[in-house]
Scaffold this active site. Sequence first.
Site, PDB file in Angstrom:
ATOM      1  N   ALA A   1     -67.342  35.842  57.818  1.00 50.68           N
ATOM      2  CA  ALA A   1     -66.832  34.662  58.532  1.00 50.68           C
ATOM      3  C   ALA A   1     -65.606  34.182  57.782  1.00 50.68           C
ATOM      4  CB  ALA A   1     -67.886  33.561  58.565  1.00 50.68           C
TER       5      ALA A   1
ATOM      6  N   LYS B   1     -75.916  34.888  63.086  1.00 50.72           N
ATOM      7  CA  LYS B   1     -77.208  35.511  62.747  1.00 50.72           C
ATOM      8  C   LYS B   1     -78.232  35.273  63.854  1.00 50.72           C
ATOM      9  CE  LYS B   1     -76.369  37.327  58.637  1.00 50.72           C
ATOM     10  NZ  LYS B   1     -76.136  38.780  58.532  1.00 50.72           N
TER      11      LYS B   1
ATOM     12  N   SER C   1     -74.246  44.145  45.925  1.00 45.98           N
ATOM     13  CA  SER C   1     -74.532  44.181  47.362  1.00 45.98           C
ATOM     14  C   SER C   1     -76.012  44.432  47.622  1.00 45.98           C
ATOM     15  CB  SER C   1     -73.753  45.321  48.033  1.00 45.98           C
ATOM     16  OG  SER C   1     -72.371  45.083  48.000  1.00 45.98           O
ATOM     17  N   ILE C   2     -76.536  43.778  48.661  1.00 50.40           N
ATOM     18  CA  ILE C   2     -77.916  44.076  49.066  1.00 50.40           C
ATOM     19  C   ILE C   2     -78.010  45.567  49.421  1.00 50.40           C
ATOM     20  CG2 ILE C   2     -79.673  43.603  50.828  1.00 50.40           C
ATOM     21  CD1 ILE C   2     -78.733  40.666  50.812  1.00 50.40           C
TER      22      ILE C   2
ATOM     23  N   ILE D   1     -79.286  35.547  47.762  1.00 51.70           N
ATOM     24  CA  ILE D   1     -79.006  36.410  46.599  1.00 51.70           C
ATOM     25  C   ILE D   1     -77.527  36.262  46.282  1.00 51.70           C
ATOM     26  CG2 ILE D   1     -78.933  38.803  45.772  1.00 51.70           C
ATOM     27  CD1 ILE D   1     -81.149  39.493  47.715  1.00 51.70           C
TER      28      ILE D   1
ATOM     29  N   SER E   1     -70.379  38.107  49.197  1.00 49.24           N
ATOM     30  CA  SER E   1     -70.382  37.352  50.460  1.00 49.24           C
ATOM     31  C   SER E   1     -70.967  35.956  50.247  1.00 49.24           C
ATOM     32  CB  SER E   1     -71.223  38.062  51.521  1.00 49.24           C
ATOM     33  OG  SER E   1     -70.560  39.199  51.954  1.00 49.24           O
TER      34      SER E   1
ATOM     35  N   TYR F   1     -73.734  27.030  55.921  1.00 49.02           N
ATOM     36  CA  TYR F   1     -73.900  28.352  56.545  1.00 49.02           C
ATOM     37  C   TYR F   1     -73.194  28.401  57.907  1.00 49.02           C
ATOM     38  CZ  TYR F   1     -76.036  32.962  56.822  1.00 49.02           C
ATOM     39  OH  TYR F   1     -76.232  34.316  56.881  1.00 49.02           O
TER      40      TYR F   1
ATOM     41  N   GLY G   1     -72.277  49.139  54.767  1.00 51.44           N
ATOM     42  CA  GLY G   1     -71.907  47.859  54.159  1.00 51.44           C
ATOM     43  C   GLY G   1     -72.062  47.807  52.657  1.00 51.44           C
TER      44      GLY G   1
ATOM     45  N   ASP H   1     -64.833  50.371  59.984  1.00 50.86           N
ATOM     46  CA  ASP H   1     -64.488  48.978  60.263  1.00 50.86           C
ATOM     47  C   ASP H   1     -65.396  48.480  61.378  1.00 50.86           C
ATOM     48  OD1 ASP H   1     -63.456  46.552  60.905  1.00 50.86           O
ATOM     49  OD2 ASP H   1     -61.399  47.239  61.265  1.00 50.86           O
TER      50      ASP H   1
ATOM     51  N   THR I   1     -74.322  37.387  45.875  1.00 48.67           N
ATOM     52  CA  THR I   1     -73.457  38.544  46.145  1.00 48.67           C
ATOM     53  C   THR I   1     -72.051  38.020  46.408  1.00 48.67           C
ATOM     54  OG1 THR I   1     -73.826  38.434  48.521  1.00 48.67           O
ATOM     55  CG2 THR I   1     -75.364  39.793  47.274  1.00 48.67           C
TER      56      THR I   1
HETATM   57  N1  LIG Z   1     -76.598  37.365  49.893  1.00 49.68           N
HETATM   58  C1  LIG Z   1     -77.454  36.650  50.583  1.00 49.68           C
HETATM   59  O1  LIG Z   1     -77.902  35.581  50.154  1.00 49.68           O
HETATM   60  C2  LIG Z   1     -77.943  37.122  51.925  1.00 49.68           C
HETATM   61  C3  LIG Z   1     -79.124  36.585  52.461  1.00 49.68           C
HETATM   62  C4  LIG Z   1     -79.548  37.019  53.703  1.00 49.68           C
HETATM   63  C5  LIG Z   1     -78.828  37.979  54.394  1.00 49.68           C
HETATM   64  N2  LIG Z   1     -77.682  38.473  53.846  1.00 49.68           N
HETATM   65  C6  LIG Z   1     -76.956  39.495  54.611  1.00 49.68           C
HETATM   66  O2  LIG Z   1     -76.947  40.698  53.891  1.00 49.68           O
HETATM   67  C7  LIG Z   1     -75.851  41.490  54.357  1.00 49.68           C
HETATM   68  C8  LIG Z   1     -75.087  42.045  53.162  1.00 49.68           C
HETATM   69  O3  LIG Z   1     -74.444  40.997  52.471  1.00 49.68           O
HETATM   70  P1  LIG Z   1     -74.418  40.874  50.894  1.00 49.68           P
HETATM   71  O4  LIG Z   1     -74.931  39.513  50.579  1.00 49.68           O
HETATM   72  O5  LIG Z   1     -75.017  42.053  50.253  1.00 49.68           O
HETATM   73  O6  LIG Z   1     -72.862  40.790  50.571  1.00 49.68           O
HETATM   74  P2  LIG Z   1     -71.746  41.942  50.341  1.00 49.68           P
HETATM   75  O7  LIG Z   1     -70.464  41.189  50.295  1.00 49.68           O
HETATM   76  O8  LIG Z   1     -72.079  42.784  49.200  1.00 49.68           O
HETATM   77  O9  LIG Z   1     -71.861  42.795  51.679  1.00 49.68           O
HETATM   78  C9  LIG Z   1     -71.230  42.444  52.884  1.00 49.68           C
HETATM   79  C10 LIG Z   1     -70.606  43.708  53.407  1.00 49.68           C
HETATM   80  O10 LIG Z   1     -70.017  43.489  54.688  1.00 49.68           O
HETATM   81  C11 LIG Z   1     -68.856  44.292  54.732  1.00 49.68           C
HETATM   82  N3  LIG Z   1     -67.943  43.911  55.799  1.00 49.68           N
HETATM   83  C12 LIG Z   1     -67.404  42.699  56.090  1.00 49.68           C
HETATM   84  N4  LIG Z   1     -66.555  42.810  57.133  1.00 49.68           N
HETATM   85  C13 LIG Z   1     -66.573  44.114  57.525  1.00 49.68           C
HETATM   86  C14 LIG Z   1     -65.936  44.870  58.542  1.00 49.68           C
HETATM   87  N5  LIG Z   1     -65.064  44.313  59.401  1.00 49.68           N
HETATM   88  N6  LIG Z   1     -66.204  46.191  58.636  1.00 49.68           N
HETATM   89  C15 LIG Z   1     -67.059  46.805  57.787  1.00 49.68           C
HETATM   90  N7  LIG Z   1     -67.701  46.150  56.800  1.00 49.68           N
HETATM   91  C16 LIG Z   1     -67.461  44.825  56.673  1.00 49.68           C
HETATM   92  C17 LIG Z   1     -68.232  44.104  53.343  1.00 49.68           C
HETATM   93  O11 LIG Z   1     -67.253  45.067  53.074  1.00 49.68           O
HETATM   94  C18 LIG Z   1     -69.477  44.226  52.483  1.00 49.68           C
HETATM   95  O12 LIG Z   1     -69.706  45.575  52.157  1.00 49.68           O
HETATM   96  C19 LIG Z   1     -75.033  40.599  55.282  1.00 49.68           C
HETATM   97  O13 LIG Z   1     -75.409  40.843  56.624  1.00 49.68           O
HETATM   98  C20 LIG Z   1     -75.491  39.209  54.853  1.00 49.68           C
HETATM   99  O14 LIG Z   1     -75.297  38.243  55.858  1.00 49.68           O
HETATM  100  C21 LIG Z   1     -77.231  38.086  52.632  1.00 49.68           C
END
Ligand SMILES: NC(=O)c1ccc[n+]([C@@H]2O[C@H](COP(=O)([O-])OP(=O)(O)OC[C@H]3O[C@@H](n4cnc5c(N)ncnc54)[C@H](O)[C@@H]3O)[C@@H](O)[C@H]2O)c1
Length: 256
Positions: free
Chosen positions: A94, A163, A18-19, A192, A196, A156, A12, A63, A194
């Site tokens: 989503a 989740k 990205s996290i 954070i 998403s 959310y 991801g 994917d 990002t």
């Molecule tokens: N940003 C926040 O505040 C936060 C807080 C808690 C948890 N999270 C979780 O951290 C995780 C990473 O999110 P992020 O915030 O770093 O954002 P991000 O957009 O950088 O990462 C999300 C990733 O999911 C991938 N993705 C989406 N659909 C996909 C698919 N069909 N196949 C393969 N990859 C797919 C995207 O390409 C991307 O690399 C997620 O699970 C998110 O829910 C984020």
Amino acid sequence: MILQGKKILIMGIRNKWSIAWGVAQAVTSQGGEVIFTHHPMENMEKLYALIEEIPGAKTYPCDAESDESIEQALKQVKQDYGKIDGILHCIAHANTEDLRNDFIKTSRQGFSHASDVSAYSLVATARIAKEEEILNENASMVALTYFGSEKVMEGYNVMGVAKAALEASIRYLAKDLGTDGIRINAISAGPIKTLSAKGIKDFGSILDIVETRAPLKRNVTQVEIGNVATFLFSDLSSSITGEIIHADNGFSITGA
Ligand SMILES: NC(=O)c1ccc[n+]([C@@H]2O[C@H](COP(=O)([O-])OP(=O)(O)OC[C@H]3O[C@@H](n4cnc5c(N)ncnc54)[C@H](O)[C@@H]3O)[C@@H](O)[C@H]2O)c1
């Protein structure tokens, strides 16, 4: 160097916000080797430029909506690297309208899509990793979740429900993977900024509320989440499985 000699697959990666990127930095700082997967539609020019910052790191298309694609990526990783020691699931999606409208308006397709990409993909990854013997004994899987699974967080919506499914899946998977000596946990990360997160309505005010209310009076960083993941990938956490660990500067313990 608590991850010396360990190979960690980070699923991801999208960009430097990205996290997944924060986790990659933390893992390598503790001697771990990282391998990535990315969504097949990602902008590869920018992604390759980013990944080049970690000498020798490679990324594979995957994917999360397709078992075949997950299987192909994991098999390719095993072919190139041998068995690995950890997998980070850092994937969620989503439909925008389901994050903008009231939750009650979520369509059947939107509900199914968010659950499929954000929760079921973890189950498929764990199953394929087990069946294809991708992971070493004592390996560790880590997924990312958010407090919106436990409490109603404005905007959310369907992602909170996805989740919740992810978190329950962590507990059932911990039972099934435990027989192979493999652990699985989730980090419930504070918000954070990002790409998403940008999809969530009024995300800026969520960050402000955390700064005001969290016991530590600040927001978390990607690398802080990476440090928690590093601990979970390391043998220091060998007794922990099936847990949802809050890394949110204490926000989730606060009341009114
Ligand atoms: N940003 C926040 O505040 C936060 C807080 C808690 C948890 N999270 C979780 O951290 C995780 C990473 O999110 P992020 O915030 O770093 O954002 P991000 O957009 O950088 O990462 C999300 C990733 O999911 C991938 N993705 C989406 N659909 C996909 C698919 N069909 N196949 C393969 N990859 C797919 C995207 O390409 C991307 O690399 C997620 O699970 C998110 O829910 C984020």
